[in-house]
Design a protein around this motif. Structure first.
Motif, PDB file in Angstrom:
ATOM      1  N   ASN A 219       0.835  -1.188   0.000  1.00 54.81           N
ATOM      2  CA  ASN A 219       0.000   0.000   0.000  1.00 54.81           C
ATOM      3  C   ASN A 219       0.880   1.251   0.000  1.00 54.81           C
ATOM      4  O   ASN A 219       1.834   1.357   0.768  1.00 54.81           O
ATOM      5  N   THR A 220       0.557   2.226  -0.858  1.00 58.28           N
ATOM      6  CA  THR A 220       1.357   3.443  -0.939  1.00 58.28           C
ATOM      7  C   THR A 220       1.251   4.262   0.343  1.00 58.28           C
ATOM      8  O   THR A 220       2.195   4.935   0.724  1.00 58.28           O
ATOM      9  N   LYS A 221       0.107   4.205   1.005  1.00 56.83           N
ATOM     10  CA  LYS A 221      -0.031   4.936   2.272  1.00 56.83           C
ATOM     11  C   LYS A 221       0.891   4.361   3.331  1.00 56.83           C
ATOM     12  O   LYS A 221       1.440   5.089   4.148  1.00 56.83           O
ATOM     13  N   GLN A 222       1.071   3.042   3.328  1.00 54.36           N
ATOM     14  CA  GLN A 222       1.993   2.423   4.276  1.00 54.36           C
ATOM     15  C   GLN A 222       3.425   2.857   3.977  1.00 54.36           C
ATOM     16  O   GLN A 222       4.207   3.124   4.894  1.00 54.36           O
ATOM     17  N   LEU A 223       3.779   2.928   2.694  1.00 53.52           N
ATOM     18  CA  LEU A 223       5.123   3.371   2.300  1.00 53.52           C
ATOM     19  C   LEU A 223       5.354   4.816   2.719  1.00 53.52           C
ATOM     20  O   LEU A 223       6.403   5.153   3.277  1.00 53.52           O
ATOM     21  N   GLN A 224       4.365   5.680   2.470  1.00 50.68           N
ATOM     22  CA  GLN A 224       4.492   7.080   2.876  1.00 50.68           C
ATOM     23  C   GLN A 224       4.616   7.197   4.389  1.00 50.68           C
ATOM     24  O   GLN A 224       5.403   7.996   4.893  1.00 50.68           O
ATOM     25  N   SER A 225       3.846   6.414   5.102  1.00 55.56           N
ATOM     26  CA  SER A 225       3.906   6.447   6.562  1.00 55.56           C
ATOM     27  C   SER A 225       5.272   5.982   7.060  1.00 55.56           C
ATOM     28  O   SER A 225       5.840   6.570   7.987  1.00 55.56           O
ATOM     29  N   TYR A 226       5.813   4.944   6.442  1.00 56.07           N
ATOM     30  CA  TYR A 226       7.132   4.434   6.840  1.00 56.07           C
ATOM     31  C   TYR A 226       8.221   5.476   6.592  1.00 56.07           C
ATOM     32  O   TYR A 226       9.059   5.742   7.458  1.00 56.07           O
ATOM     33  N   ILE A 227       8.209   6.095   5.409  1.00 59.90           N
ATOM     34  CA  ILE A 227       9.218   7.118   5.096  1.00 59.90           C
ATOM     35  C   ILE A 227       9.028   8.337   5.982  1.00 59.90           C
ATOM     36  O   ILE A 227       9.998   8.947   6.432  1.00 59.90           O
ATOM     37  N   LYS A 228       7.793   8.693   6.279  1.00 64.41           N
ATOM     38  CA  LYS A 228       7.512   9.835   7.156  1.00 64.41           C
ATOM     39  C   LYS A 228       8.074   9.600   8.552  1.00 64.41           C
ATOM     40  O   LYS A 228       8.590  10.511   9.184  1.00 64.41           O
ATOM     41  N   ASN A 229       8.019   8.371   9.039  1.00 60.45           N
ATOM     42  CA  ASN A 229       8.542   8.056  10.365  1.00 60.45           C
ATOM     43  C   ASN A 229      10.069   8.095  10.410  1.00 60.45           C
ATOM     44  O   ASN A 229      10.652   8.161  11.478  1.00 60.45           O
ATOM     45  N   LEU A 230      10.742   8.057   9.244  1.00 60.72           N
ATOM     46  CA  LEU A 230      12.203   8.143   9.199  1.00 60.72           C
ATOM     47  C   LEU A 230      12.708   9.580   9.264  1.00 60.72           C
ATOM     48  O   LEU A 230      13.910   9.807   9.323  1.00 60.72           O
ATOM     49  N   ASP A 231      11.815  10.551   9.235  1.00 56.75           N
ATOM     50  CA  ASP A 231      12.172  11.966   9.152  1.00 56.75           C
ATOM     51  C   ASP A 231      13.009  12.404  10.354  1.00 56.75           C
ATOM     52  O   ASP A 231      12.544  12.386  11.481  1.00 56.75           O
ATOM     53  N   ASN A 232      14.266  12.806  10.091  1.00 53.91           N
ATOM     54  CA  ASN A 232      15.130  13.358  11.134  1.00 53.91           C
ATOM     55  C   ASN A 232      15.093  14.882  11.150  1.00 53.91           C
ATOM     56  O   ASN A 232      15.691  15.509  12.004  1.00 53.91           O
ATOM     57  N   PHE A 233      14.429  15.491  10.177  1.00 53.77           N
ATOM     58  CA  PHE A 233      14.387  16.936  10.064  1.00 53.77           C
ATOM     59  C   PHE A 233      13.067  17.507  10.583  1.00 53.77           C
ATOM     60  O   PHE A 233      12.702  18.616  10.266  1.00 53.77           O
ATOM     61  N   GLY A 234      12.352  16.738  11.378  1.00 48.03           N
ATOM     62  CA  GLY A 234      11.059  17.171  11.914  1.00 48.03           C
ATOM     63  C   GLY A 234      11.201  18.372  12.826  1.00 48.03           C
ATOM     64  O   GLY A 234      12.209  18.562  13.499  1.00 48.03           O
ATOM     65  N   ILE A 235      10.181  19.189  12.843  1.00 49.08           N
ATOM     66  CA  ILE A 235      10.185  20.392  13.672  1.00 49.08           C
ATOM     67  C   ILE A 235       9.770  19.995  15.088  1.00 49.08           C
ATOM     68  O   ILE A 235       8.711  19.407  15.285  1.00 49.08           O
ATOM     69  N   PRO A 236      10.610  20.295  16.104  1.00 50.91           N
ATOM     70  CA  PRO A 236      10.217  19.948  17.466  1.00 50.91           C
ATOM     71  C   PRO A 236       9.021  20.793  17.928  1.00 50.91           C
ATOM     72  O   PRO A 236       8.933  21.973  17.632  1.00 50.91           O
ATOM     73  N   VAL A 237       8.127  20.168  18.635  1.00 47.45           N
ATOM     74  CA  VAL A 237       6.928  20.832  19.152  1.00 47.45           C
ATOM     75  C   VAL A 237       6.987  20.729  20.666  1.00 47.45           C
ATOM     76  O   VAL A 237       7.309  19.673  21.209  1.00 47.45           O
ATOM     77  N   SER A 238       6.673  21.843  21.353  1.00 48.00           N
ATOM     78  CA  SER A 238       6.738  21.798  22.812  1.00 48.00           C
ATOM     79  C   SER A 238       5.629  20.909  23.384  1.00 48.00           C
ATOM     80  O   SER A 238       5.799  20.300  24.414  1.00 48.00           O
ATOM     81  N   LEU A 239       4.509  20.850  22.725  1.00 47.77           N
ATOM     82  CA  LEU A 239       3.454  19.923  23.094  1.00 47.77           C
ATOM     83  C   LEU A 239       3.525  18.748  22.125  1.00 47.77           C
ATOM     84  O   LEU A 239       4.406  18.684  21.282  1.00 47.77           O
ATOM     85  N   THR A 240       2.610  17.844  22.232  1.00 50.33           N
ATOM     86  CA  THR A 240       2.622  16.731  21.285  1.00 50.33           C
ATOM     87  C   THR A 240       1.580  16.961  20.202  1.00 50.33           C
ATOM     88  O   THR A 240       0.530  17.567  20.443  1.00 50.33           O
ATOM     89  N   PHE A 241       1.884  16.494  19.013  1.00 54.95           N
ATOM     90  CA  PHE A 241       0.965  16.570  17.888  1.00 54.95           C
ATOM     91  C   PHE A 241       0.714  15.150  17.423  1.00 54.95           C
ATOM     92  O   PHE A 241       1.632  14.471  16.968  1.00 54.95           O
ATOM     93  N   LYS A 242      -0.489  14.666  17.567  1.00 56.18           N
ATOM     94  CA  LYS A 242      -0.852  13.281  17.251  1.00 56.18           C
ATOM     95  C   LYS A 242       0.054  12.308  18.002  1.00 56.18           C
ATOM     96  O   LYS A 242       0.616  11.385  17.429  1.00 56.18           O
ATOM     97  N   ASN A 243       0.248  12.563  19.280  1.00 57.98           N
ATOM     98  CA  ASN A 243       1.071  11.741  20.180  1.00 57.98           C
ATOM     99  C   ASN A 243       2.518  11.611  19.706  1.00 57.98           C
ATOM    100  O   ASN A 243       3.162  10.597  19.926  1.00 57.98           O
TER     101      ASN A 243
END
Length: 103
Positions: free
Chosen positions: A14-38
């Motif tokens: 499934n392409t959504k699973q692939l996108q989700s997997y690659i999205k979880n590898l993101d090291n350049f994510g913006i830190p949030v002081s609170l949580t966003f979607k846990n």
């Protein structure tokens, strides 16, 4: 009675699973002081793709450097010349074409 086609589970990835997997590898994510979607960081597909590309680039560079070391294509050249200025008064005209570095 209306017949409906039952949706059969596809054997393809499934392409959504692939996108989700690659999205979880993101090291350049913006830190949030609170949580966003846990999650303490906002991650994206583009950031995950960049992480994958940067890791591949580092791995390729490391592999090329290891190959260069084992094939001994990298050479270090140095020369040392000390002049006795009392016995050798020769003057040299050094230009950028003939002179690289000296101490």
């Amino acid at each position: 009675m209306i017949k409906t086609k039952e949706k059969q589970p596809s054997s393809r990835f499934n392409t959504k699973q692939l996108q989700s997997y690659i999205k979880n590898l993101d090291n350049f994510g913006i830190p949030v002081s609170l949580t966003f979607k846990n999650d303490p960081q906002i991650k994206s597909f583009i950031g995950g793709s960049m992480t994958v590309l940067s890791r591949i680039g580092v791995f390729v560079y490391l592999a090329l450097q290891i190959i260069a070391v084992f094939s001994k294509t990298a050479t270090i050249q140095a020369s040392f010349y000390r002049r006795n200025l009392i016995e050798d008064p020769t003057e040299y005209d050094l230009t950028l074409k003939e002179f690289d570095y000296g101490v």
